[in-house]
Motif scaffolding. Sequence first.
Motif, PDB file in Angstrom:
ATOM      1  N   THR A 135      38.559  45.650  49.667  1.00 52.44           N
ATOM      2  CA  THR A 135      37.245  46.194  49.300  1.00 52.44           C
ATOM      3  C   THR A 135      37.346  47.559  48.635  1.00 52.44           C
ATOM      4  O   THR A 135      36.396  48.007  47.985  1.00 52.44           O
ATOM      5  N   ASN A 136      38.479  48.243  48.786  1.00 54.01           N
ATOM      6  CA  ASN A 136      38.627  49.591  48.225  1.00 54.01           C
ATOM      7  C   ASN A 136      39.975  49.763  47.518  1.00 54.01           C
ATOM      8  O   ASN A 136      40.747  50.670  47.849  1.00 54.01           O
ATOM      9  N   PRO A 137      40.279  48.910  46.532  1.00 58.75           N
ATOM     10  CA  PRO A 137      41.565  49.032  45.838  1.00 58.75           C
ATOM     11  C   PRO A 137      41.590  50.270  44.947  1.00 58.75           C
ATOM     12  O   PRO A 137      40.534  50.754  44.512  1.00 58.75           O
ATOM     13  N   PRO A 138      42.793  50.799  44.652  1.00 62.35           N
ATOM     14  CA  PRO A 138      42.876  51.923  43.721  1.00 62.35           C
ATOM     15  C   PRO A 138      42.485  51.481  42.322  1.00 62.35           C
ATOM     16  O   PRO A 138      42.719  50.321  41.943  1.00 62.35           O
ATOM     17  N   PRO A 139      41.877  52.366  41.537  1.00 63.54           N
ATOM     18  CA  PRO A 139      41.471  51.982  40.177  1.00 63.54           C
ATOM     19  C   PRO A 139      42.673  51.758  39.270  1.00 63.54           C
ATOM     20  O   PRO A 139      43.769  52.233  39.534  1.00 63.54           O
ATOM     21  N   ASN A 140      42.426  51.039  38.198  1.00 64.80           N
ATOM     22  CA  ASN A 140      43.455  50.782  37.198  1.00 64.80           C
ATOM     23  C   ASN A 140      43.451  51.923  36.182  1.00 64.80           C
ATOM     24  O   ASN A 140      42.511  52.077  35.406  1.00 64.80           O
ATOM     25  N   LEU A 141      44.500  52.743  36.195  1.00 65.11           N
ATOM     26  CA  LEU A 141      44.530  53.930  35.345  1.00 65.11           C
ATOM     27  C   LEU A 141      44.704  53.603  33.872  1.00 65.11           C
ATOM     28  O   LEU A 141      44.169  54.291  33.003  1.00 65.11           O
ATOM     29  N   ALA A 142      45.450  52.551  33.556  1.00 67.78           N
ATOM     30  CA  ALA A 142      45.728  52.222  32.155  1.00 67.78           C
ATOM     31  C   ALA A 142      44.511  51.640  31.454  1.00 67.78           C
ATOM     32  O   ALA A 142      44.378  51.750  30.233  1.00 67.78           O
ATOM     33  N   CYS A 143      43.607  51.032  32.216  1.00 69.82           N
ATOM     34  CA  CYS A 143      42.400  50.421  31.654  1.00 69.82           C
ATOM     35  C   CYS A 143      42.730  49.354  30.605  1.00 69.82           C
ATOM     36  O   CYS A 143      42.000  49.183  29.623  1.00 69.82           O
ATOM     37  N   ARG A 144      43.815  48.656  30.833  1.00 65.19           N
ATOM     38  CA  ARG A 144      44.230  47.603  29.901  1.00 65.19           C
ATOM     39  C   ARG A 144      44.283  46.227  30.571  1.00 65.19           C
ATOM     40  O   ARG A 144      44.778  45.257  29.989  1.00 65.19           O
ATOM     41  N   CYS A 145      43.815  46.168  31.825  1.00 67.68           N
ATOM     42  CA  CYS A 145      43.723  44.887  32.523  1.00 67.68           C
ATOM     43  C   CYS A 145      42.733  45.052  33.669  1.00 67.68           C
ATOM     44  O   CYS A 145      42.240  46.152  33.927  1.00 67.68           O
ATOM     45  N   PHE A 146      42.430  43.957  34.360  1.00 65.26           N
ATOM     46  CA  PHE A 146      41.509  44.011  35.481  1.00 65.26           C
ATOM     47  C   PHE A 146      42.144  44.763  36.652  1.00 65.26           C
ATOM     48  O   PHE A 146      43.360  44.766  36.815  1.00 65.26           O
ATOM     49  N   THR A 147      41.311  45.386  37.464  1.00 65.78           N
ATOM     50  CA  THR A 147      41.795  46.114  38.635  1.00 65.78           C
ATOM     51  C   THR A 147      42.473  45.153  39.613  1.00 65.78           C
ATOM     52  O   THR A 147      41.917  44.101  39.947  1.00 65.78           O
ATOM     53  N   HIS A 148      43.660  45.509  40.056  1.00 63.21           N
ATOM     54  CA  HIS A 148      44.384  44.697  41.027  1.00 63.21           C
ATOM     55  C   HIS A 148      43.763  44.897  42.405  1.00 63.21           C
ATOM     56  O   HIS A 148      43.910  45.963  43.006  1.00 63.21           O
ATOM     57  N   SER A 149      43.088  43.899  42.912  1.00 59.48           N
ATOM     58  CA  SER A 149      42.351  44.069  44.164  1.00 59.48           C
ATOM     59  C   SER A 149      42.691  43.012  45.211  1.00 59.48           C
ATOM     60  O   SER A 149      42.025  42.933  46.242  1.00 59.48           O
ATOM     61  N   THR A 150      43.694  42.197  44.954  1.00 57.72           N
ATOM     62  CA  THR A 150      44.041  41.155  45.924  1.00 57.72           C
ATOM     63  C   THR A 150      45.540  41.097  46.182  1.00 57.72           C
ATOM     64  O   THR A 150      46.346  41.544  45.372  1.00 57.72           O
ATOM     65  N   GLU A 151      45.894  40.561  47.339  1.00 55.17           N
ATOM     66  CA  GLU A 151      47.259  40.159  47.632  1.00 55.17           C
ATOM     67  C   GLU A 151      47.202  38.734  48.164  1.00 55.17           C
ATOM     68  O   GLU A 151      46.155  38.266  48.633  1.00 55.17           O
ATOM     69  N   THR A 152      48.320  38.059  48.097  1.00 52.93           N
ATOM     70  CA  THR A 152      48.411  36.682  48.575  1.00 52.93           C
ATOM     71  C   THR A 152      49.260  36.625  49.825  1.00 52.93           C
ATOM     72  O   THR A 152      50.266  37.329  49.929  1.00 52.93           O
ATOM     73  N   VAL A 153      48.847  35.809  50.777  1.00 54.06           N
ATOM     74  CA  VAL A 153      49.653  35.538  51.969  1.00 54.06           C
ATOM     75  C   VAL A 153      49.854  34.026  52.044  1.00 54.06           C
ATOM     76  O   VAL A 153      48.890  33.276  52.187  1.00 54.06           O
ATOM     77  N   LEU A 154      51.099  33.585  51.895  1.00 55.12           N
ATOM     78  CA  LEU A 154      51.408  32.164  51.991  1.00 55.12           C
ATOM     79  C   LEU A 154      51.737  31.806  53.442  1.00 55.12           C
ATOM     80  O   LEU A 154      52.482  32.516  54.111  1.00 55.12           O
ATOM     81  N   TRP A 155      51.185  30.696  53.898  1.00 53.83           N
ATOM     82  CA  TRP A 155      51.438  30.198  55.250  1.00 53.83           C
ATOM     83  C   TRP A 155      52.136  28.853  55.130  1.00 53.83           C
ATOM     84  O   TRP A 155      51.623  27.946  54.462  1.00 53.83           O
ATOM     85  N   ALA A 156      53.312  28.727  55.726  1.00 57.95           N
ATOM     86  CA  ALA A 156      54.096  27.509  55.549  1.00 57.95           C
ATOM     87  C   ALA A 156      54.739  27.067  56.863  1.00 57.95           C
ATOM     88  O   ALA A 156      54.926  27.847  57.788  1.00 57.95           O
ATOM     89  N   GLN A 157      55.104  25.790  56.903  1.00 57.84           N
ATOM     90  CA  GLN A 157      55.788  25.218  58.056  1.00 57.84           C
ATOM     91  C   GLN A 157      57.031  24.483  57.581  1.00 57.84           C
ATOM     92  O   GLN A 157      57.204  24.211  56.396  1.00 57.84           O
TER      93      GLN A 157
END
Length: 269
Positions: A135-157
């Motif tokens: 909900t509070n990611p750091p802003p994108n300083l380069a302003c050349r792409c979308f703000t990175h606001s997610t991470e992925t967690v893979l769950w496996a067996q």
Amino acid sequence: MENIFTKKAETFFETKESLLVLGDCFENLKKIKTESVDMIFADPPYFLSNDGFTCQGGRMVSVNKGNWDKINENTVTSVEDKQKFNRRWIKLCKRILKPNGTIWISGTLHNIYSIGVALEQEGYKIINNITWQKTNPPPNLACRCFTHSTETVLWAQKNEKKAHHLFNYELMKELNGGKQMKDVWVGALTPFAEKKFGKHPTQKPLYLLQRIIEASTKEGNLILDPFCGSGTTGVAAKMLKRNFVGIDNNADYLEISKKRILSVSTQLF
């Protein structure tokens, strides 16, 4: 807690339910008994320390996390080396997981695709692809792409015919207001209150590990974190009455982990 090591490991800190081991994760994973761990959470190097910059607290700071996160460490110098690195530790984790055990691995676009391929190459079955939306990611300083606001967690067996992973469905539904919990989890970055004993550049918030542990383990289960950093997995495990083994090659980070685990009884994380 049962001793799961078949060979001597360098104990940094130990209590009845928690053990911190100092040293290389590859070497220490080899020392653990086969099929002795109920669940693994891993937050491996993302290999994003490329001398760039990001924004933190309104200030421009380096993205470098440490030598452990640079692509030239651990003989990782190319995409192929990154894949070998990930396959190597993931294979070692598979051996020590119980037949019905599961593994959770977090990452960003810098490494998560390699992780996903490595899981399939080593014979795992991916259960879920969790998106952690910040909900509070750091802003994108380069302003050349979308703000990175997610991470992925893979769950496996383990992809075995008789494998039956534990999923506390009813609890997750209850925590989600009586509705099925979805694979997008929304929450803030790690608060300063959880960094009072020291800072780690990629520390995960406590609520994230609490949910992961509650979803896939039960009281008394053994949880392993091969890249434990500042010990959030261990803190959550102790709060939820699970046993914990954490491995890290940085004594300063293990000292933070130790202090945080010891502080659980007084709710100072």
